[in-house]
Write a protein that holds these residues in place. Sequence first.
Motif, PDB file in Angstrom:
ATOM      1  N   ASN A  38       1.355  -1.341   0.085  1.00  0.00           N
ATOM      2  CA  ASN A  38       0.062  -0.343  -0.627  1.00  0.00           C
ATOM      3  C   ASN A  38       0.551   1.071  -0.235  1.00  0.00           C
ATOM      4  O   ASN A  38       1.599   1.098  -0.504  1.00  0.00           O
ATOM      5  N   ASP A  39       0.132   2.692  -0.755  1.00  0.00           N
ATOM      6  CA  ASP A  39       0.991   3.071  -0.154  1.00  0.00           C
ATOM      7  C   ASP A  39       1.641   3.879   1.082  1.00  0.00           C
ATOM      8  O   ASP A  39       2.740   4.204   1.065  1.00  0.00           O
ATOM      9  N   LEU A  40       1.739   3.702   2.353  1.00  0.00           N
ATOM     10  CA  LEU A  40       2.039   3.988   3.186  1.00  0.00           C
ATOM     11  C   LEU A  40       3.431   2.799   3.344  1.00  0.00           C
ATOM     12  O   LEU A  40       4.674   2.654   4.038  1.00  0.00           O
ATOM     13  N   GLU A  41       3.786   1.745   3.019  1.00  0.00           N
ATOM     14  CA  GLU A  41       4.297   1.090   2.811  1.00  0.00           C
ATOM     15  C   GLU A  41       5.534   1.162   1.836  1.00  0.00           C
ATOM     16  O   GLU A  41       6.580   0.724   1.904  1.00  0.00           O
ATOM     17  N   ILE A  42       5.450   2.055   0.553  1.00  0.00           N
ATOM     18  CA  ILE A  42       6.108   2.559  -0.063  1.00  0.00           C
ATOM     19  C   ILE A  42       6.574   3.844   0.644  1.00  0.00           C
ATOM     20  O   ILE A  42       7.863   3.513  -0.299  1.00  0.00           O
ATOM     21  N   VAL A  43       6.340   4.410   1.653  1.00  0.00           N
ATOM     22  CA  VAL A  43       6.952   5.250   1.803  1.00  0.00           C
ATOM     23  C   VAL A  43       8.123   4.907   2.462  1.00  0.00           C
ATOM     24  O   VAL A  43       8.450   5.354   2.506  1.00  0.00           O
ATOM     25  N   LEU A  44       7.551   3.948   3.204  1.00  0.00           N
ATOM     26  CA  LEU A  44       8.932   3.381   4.282  1.00  0.00           C
ATOM     27  C   LEU A  44       9.532   2.713   3.937  1.00  0.00           C
ATOM     28  O   LEU A  44      10.470   2.908   4.310  1.00  0.00           O
ATOM     29  N   LEU A  45       9.559   2.141   2.583  1.00  0.00           N
ATOM     30  CA  LEU A  45      10.012   1.497   1.652  1.00  0.00           C
ATOM     31  C   LEU A  45      11.320   2.631   1.632  1.00  0.00           C
ATOM     32  O   LEU A  45      12.703   2.165   1.737  1.00  0.00           O
ATOM     33  N   LEU A  46      10.651   4.049   0.978  1.00  0.00           N
ATOM     34  CA  LEU A  46      11.553   4.629   0.471  1.00  0.00           C
ATOM     35  C   LEU A  46      12.472   5.525   1.759  1.00  0.00           C
ATOM     36  O   LEU A  46      13.362   6.093   1.549  1.00  0.00           O
ATOM     37  N   GLY A  87      12.782  -4.726   4.755  1.00  0.00           N
ATOM     38  CA  GLY A  87      11.903  -4.138   3.314  1.00  0.00           C
ATOM     39  C   GLY A  87      11.292  -5.819   2.628  1.00  0.00           C
ATOM     40  O   GLY A  87       9.700  -5.211   2.446  1.00  0.00           O
ATOM     41  N   ALA A  88      11.863  -6.662   3.558  1.00  0.00           N
ATOM     42  CA  ALA A  88      11.360  -7.838   3.539  1.00  0.00           C
ATOM     43  C   ALA A  88      10.122  -7.992   4.184  1.00  0.00           C
ATOM     44  O   ALA A  88       8.675  -9.296   3.482  1.00  0.00           O
ATOM     45  N   SER A  89      10.362  -7.489   5.905  1.00  0.00           N
ATOM     46  CA  SER A  89       8.577  -8.057   6.320  1.00  0.00           C
ATOM     47  C   SER A  89       7.806  -7.436   5.594  1.00  0.00           C
ATOM     48  O   SER A  89       6.448  -8.190   5.946  1.00  0.00           O
ATOM     49  N   PHE A  90       7.766  -6.210   4.700  1.00  0.00           N
ATOM     50  CA  PHE A  90       6.229  -6.836   4.023  1.00  0.00           C
ATOM     51  C   PHE A  90       5.379  -7.191   2.610  1.00  0.00           C
ATOM     52  O   PHE A  90       5.231  -6.302   2.496  1.00  0.00           O
ATOM     53  N   PHE A  91       6.638  -7.959   2.132  1.00  0.00           N
ATOM     54  CA  PHE A  91       6.192  -8.695   1.070  1.00  0.00           C
ATOM     55  C   PHE A  91       5.766  -9.927   1.669  1.00  0.00           C
ATOM     56  O   PHE A  91       5.614 -10.712   1.497  1.00  0.00           O
ATOM     57  N   LEU A  92       5.778  -9.591   3.579  1.00  0.00           N
ATOM     58  CA  LEU A  92       5.688 -11.282   3.627  1.00  0.00           C
ATOM     59  C   LEU A  92       4.288 -10.996   4.439  1.00  0.00           C
ATOM     60  O   LEU A  92       3.407  -9.650   4.972  1.00  0.00           O
ATOM     61  N   PRO A  93       3.398 -12.252   4.831  1.00  0.00           N
ATOM     62  CA  PRO A  93       1.724 -11.859   5.216  1.00  0.00           C
ATOM     63  C   PRO A  93       1.731 -11.465   7.182  1.00  0.00           C
ATOM     64  O   PRO A  93       2.916 -11.900   7.895  1.00  0.00           O
ATOM     65  N   ALA A  94       1.040 -10.757   7.402  1.00  0.00           N
ATOM     66  CA  ALA A  94       1.031 -10.249   9.087  1.00  0.00           C
ATOM     67  C   ALA A  94       1.620 -10.615   9.946  1.00  0.00           C
ATOM     68  O   ALA A  94       0.501 -11.474   9.589  1.00  0.00           O
ATOM     69  N   ILE A 306      -2.577  10.584   2.554  1.00  0.00           N
ATOM     70  CA  ILE A 306      -0.809   9.690   2.595  1.00  0.00           C
ATOM     71  C   ILE A 306      -0.627  10.453   1.161  1.00  0.00           C
ATOM     72  O   ILE A 306       0.233  10.154   1.448  1.00  0.00           O
ATOM     73  N   ALA A 307      -1.477  10.316   0.677  1.00  0.00           N
ATOM     74  CA  ALA A 307      -0.891  10.520  -1.634  1.00  0.00           C
ATOM     75  C   ALA A 307       0.372  11.582  -1.285  1.00  0.00           C
ATOM     76  O   ALA A 307       0.870  12.120  -1.704  1.00  0.00           O
TER      77      ALA A 307
END
Length: 344
Positions: A38-46, A87-94, A306-307
Amino acid sequence: MSLHKDHVVRWNGISLGLGGGVWGGSVCVRLLGWTQLNDLEIVLLLALFVITPLALPFVFFQNKGPLFSKWTALVVFLQPLAAFLGGASFFLPAGPLAATFAAGWGGFTGLLALLGLVQLCQMRRRHRLSLTELCLAGALLYLPAGGAWMVLACWGLQPLGFGVHTDLLTAVHFHVIPLAALVITGLTGQALHNRPATRRGVCWAAYRIAAIGVLIDPLLVAAGMTGAQITSLPDLDTVPADLLALSLILLTLLGLRFVVPTTVSRVAQVLLTLSYLTVFFTMLVAGTYVLGVTTGAWTITIAQMIAIHGLENALLFGCCGLIGWRLRTGQESQRSRRGEPCAY
């Protein structure tokens, strides 16, 4: 592995390049629909992959104490590994596995905070608490809060009934504000202090107001969010947002007036101008959002905030601003080595 400063600087550049590639690839994968980021995860990855390696040299390389050099070098070398774990944590199920990966980044933020405490102790031993240095040290001290909320979000926990969405919002706040806003605030103050005309009087008083506001805002946000959740009083949550908006607007006016015109590099001038204007615009939107929530006269959705307030602040204010400052300080260092006068 060598810990010589030249090697550390080179590794920081490699980390930044790799991080930019990873973040760009994550955005492409998200646009192609291959992942549910989601958008928030994209910001956190940045924040993890790009803003952190951009900001760390400003916090670390200005300190030449022997106690600091080896530890800061080690942190710079560890940063890419910590970012990949987080970053890998966002590609795994919660769940626990995702939270374990996120904890790798959380532990790294704890190490950064420890180095921030070392900086504060060094300032106390010198009997000189510089506001600009406090901003740079504060950028490290606040990061563990962002790391902790990131772990909670990846685990799917919801303390005090906040919800996962609020967990991610808080994690973004405690990453972008310290790494972008506080570092840029500290650098702006250093530039003002280096000019005899602005190191005192009205300009410096205005800077002190802005810097103190940005410095204490993360604490006020944490207290306000907790108080609003417990008491259901929305004003407790909106007051810190107003303070941050006014502080950054004031900082923008000082930066556009005194920092941009004294920047030699044209590219740096463009990036710094874009950074300051972006945060001016996004803070006005934040103020509009708060006013709409308070009066009920209009509504700006969370997705729109968020955007506008999240991604634009992180990408244009944070990344462009830090790149502009790196170009500016790099050119000033070259001029100083050649014995040429600085622009200011």
